[in-house]
Design an enzyme around this catalytic site. Structure first.
Site, PDB file in Angstrom:
ATOM      1  N   GLU A  31       0.855  -1.201   0.000  1.00 14.06           N
ATOM      2  CA  GLU A  31       0.000   0.000   0.000  1.00 14.06           C
ATOM      3  C   GLU A  31       0.882   1.239   0.000  1.00 14.06           C
ATOM      4  O   GLU A  31       1.585   1.508   0.973  1.00 14.06           O
ATOM      5  CB  GLU A  31      -0.907   0.001   1.246  1.00 14.06           C
ATOM      6  CG  GLU A  31      -1.752   1.266   1.342  1.00 14.06           C
ATOM      7  CD  GLU A  31      -2.493   1.399   2.670  1.00 14.06           C
ATOM      8  OE1 GLU A  31      -2.783   0.376   3.312  1.00 14.06           O
ATOM      9  OE2 GLU A  31      -2.778   2.552   3.058  1.00 14.06           O
ATOM     10  N   ARG A  67       0.510  10.391   0.254  1.00  4.39           N
ATOM     11  CA  ARG A  67       0.820  11.452   1.222  1.00  4.39           C
ATOM     12  C   ARG A  67       2.069  12.213   0.844  1.00  4.39           C
ATOM     13  O   ARG A  67       2.484  13.117   1.577  1.00  4.39           O
ATOM     14  CB  ARG A  67       1.043  10.855   2.618  1.00  4.39           C
ATOM     15  CG  ARG A  67      -0.169  10.205   3.186  1.00  4.39           C
ATOM     16  CD  ARG A  67       0.120   9.659   4.571  1.00  4.39           C
ATOM     17  NE  ARG A  67      -0.810   8.590   4.863  1.00  4.39           N
ATOM     18  CZ  ARG A  67      -0.728   7.791   5.914  1.00  4.39           C
ATOM     19  NH1 ARG A  67       0.245   7.938   6.781  1.00  4.39           N
ATOM     20  NH2 ARG A  67      -1.616   6.845   6.088  1.00  4.39           N
ATOM     21  N   LYS A  97     -11.336  -1.943   6.153  1.00  5.95           N
ATOM     22  CA  LYS A  97     -10.180  -1.562   6.954  1.00  5.95           C
ATOM     23  C   LYS A  97     -10.676  -1.081   8.313  1.00  5.95           C
ATOM     24  O   LYS A  97     -11.739  -0.465   8.400  1.00  5.95           O
ATOM     25  CB  LYS A  97      -9.427  -0.454   6.212  1.00  5.95           C
ATOM     26  CG  LYS A  97      -8.388   0.293   7.028  1.00  5.95           C
ATOM     27  CD  LYS A  97      -7.476   1.125   6.136  1.00  5.95           C
ATOM     28  CE  LYS A  97      -6.762   2.203   6.937  1.00  5.95           C
ATOM     29  NZ  LYS A  97      -5.421   2.491   6.431  1.00  5.95           N
TER      30      LYS A  97
HETATM   31  C1  3PG Z   1      -1.436   4.533   8.228  1.00  5.28           C
HETATM   32  O1  3PG Z   1      -2.327   4.834   7.456  1.00  5.28           O
HETATM   33  O2  3PG Z   1      -0.584   5.343   8.613  1.00  5.28           O
HETATM   34  C2  3PG Z   1      -1.392   3.121   8.631  1.00  5.28           C
HETATM   35  O3  3PG Z   1      -2.467   2.797   9.385  1.00  5.28           O
HETATM   36  C3  3PG Z   1      -0.108   2.705   9.247  1.00  5.28           C
HETATM   37  O4  3PG Z   1      -0.057   2.968  10.558  1.00  5.28           O
HETATM   38  P1  3PG Z   1       1.286   2.675  11.323  1.00  5.28           P
HETATM   39  O5  3PG Z   1       2.311   3.632  10.803  1.00  5.28           O
HETATM   40  O6  3PG Z   1       0.943   2.908  12.765  1.00  5.28           O
HETATM   41  O7  3PG Z   1       1.689   1.245  11.054  1.00  5.28           O
END
Ligand code: 3PG
Length: 213
Positions: A47, A51, A134
């Site tokens: 994924e 961002r 999710k």
């Molecule tokens: C996110 O969208 O940032 C994910 O949920 C990942 O979260 P994490 O960095 O706590 O693993």
């Protein structure tokens, strides 16, 4: 593509491995070696969060890596869904869900993993046909205990929890009947990417893969 069809595809993606790496890519030069390192360690579903400015280009590059299944995360708008699909994403992930986002996923044939954290949000998505969702932010929203409880009245919904999960806490989730996989960024730490330590990332991926034998 209907929500039911989207969830069928999301189910296939979520079954590829116990962990879906959640990736924040700042440097486009990292895209290919990062994908290769994660796939080599046994994590094929990736994924890429939308961002950073190079996220869509990263998806384009990573989609070419053999064995990889590259999705786009942090989808917030119709434009995000369109751009992700055009970049070659084969699935999409959103922290939540809105009617506009769901319409876009249907319009652009992008299998969507929509986010939900309450019984009502989960039920609203289920009503539309989303049986794979999710759960975000997982640790902050009740974690594995919540998901275990929600599995009693809503066993027909399966989840990919993400947010605050690491190697030590992932088994709490993966041991539940309604959990397909977990998502997390711990398998691709920024310092390892900056250092070009792809071997470390392959090792982290292999550890994550071994969570389910
Ligand atoms: C996110 O969208 O940032 C994910 O949920 C990942 O979260 P994490 O960095 O706590 O693993």
């Amino acid at each position: 593509m209907t929500p039911t069809e989207q969830s069928a595809r999301a189910l296939e993606v979520c079954r590829l491995a116990p962990v879906v790496p959640v990736l924040v890519i700042d440097d486009i030069a990292h895209a290919r070696p990062l994908a290769e390192a994660l796939v080599a360690g046994g994590l094929p579903a990736l994924e890429v969060t939308l961002r950073t400015p190079c996220a869509l280009d990263a998806i384009r590059i990573m989609a070419e890596v053999p064995g990889g299944h590259v999705g786009a995360g942090t989808l917030l708008t119709r434009a995000d869904v369109k751009a992700a699909k055009e970049a070659g994403a084969t699935f999409g992930v959103s922290p939540g869900s809105t009617p506009a986002l769901i319409d876009a996923a249907c319009e652009f044939d992008l299998p969507l993993l929509p986010g939900a954290v309450t019984a009502s949000e989960i039920m609203a998505l289920l009503e539309l046909g989303f049986t794979v969702q999710k759960f975000f932010p997982a640790e902050q929203s009740g974690g594995a205990a919540f998901l275990k409880s929600i599995g009693s009245p809503l066993p027909q919904v399966s989840f990919c929890p993400t947010g605050g999960i690491g190697l030590k806490t992932a088994p709490d989730y993966l041991g539940l009947k309604n959990i397909l996989c977990v998502g997390g960024s711990w398998v691709a730490p920024k310092d390892a990417m900056v250092a070009g330590d792809w071997a470390k990332i392959t090792t982290l991926a292999a550890e994550a893969k071994a969570l389910r034998s």
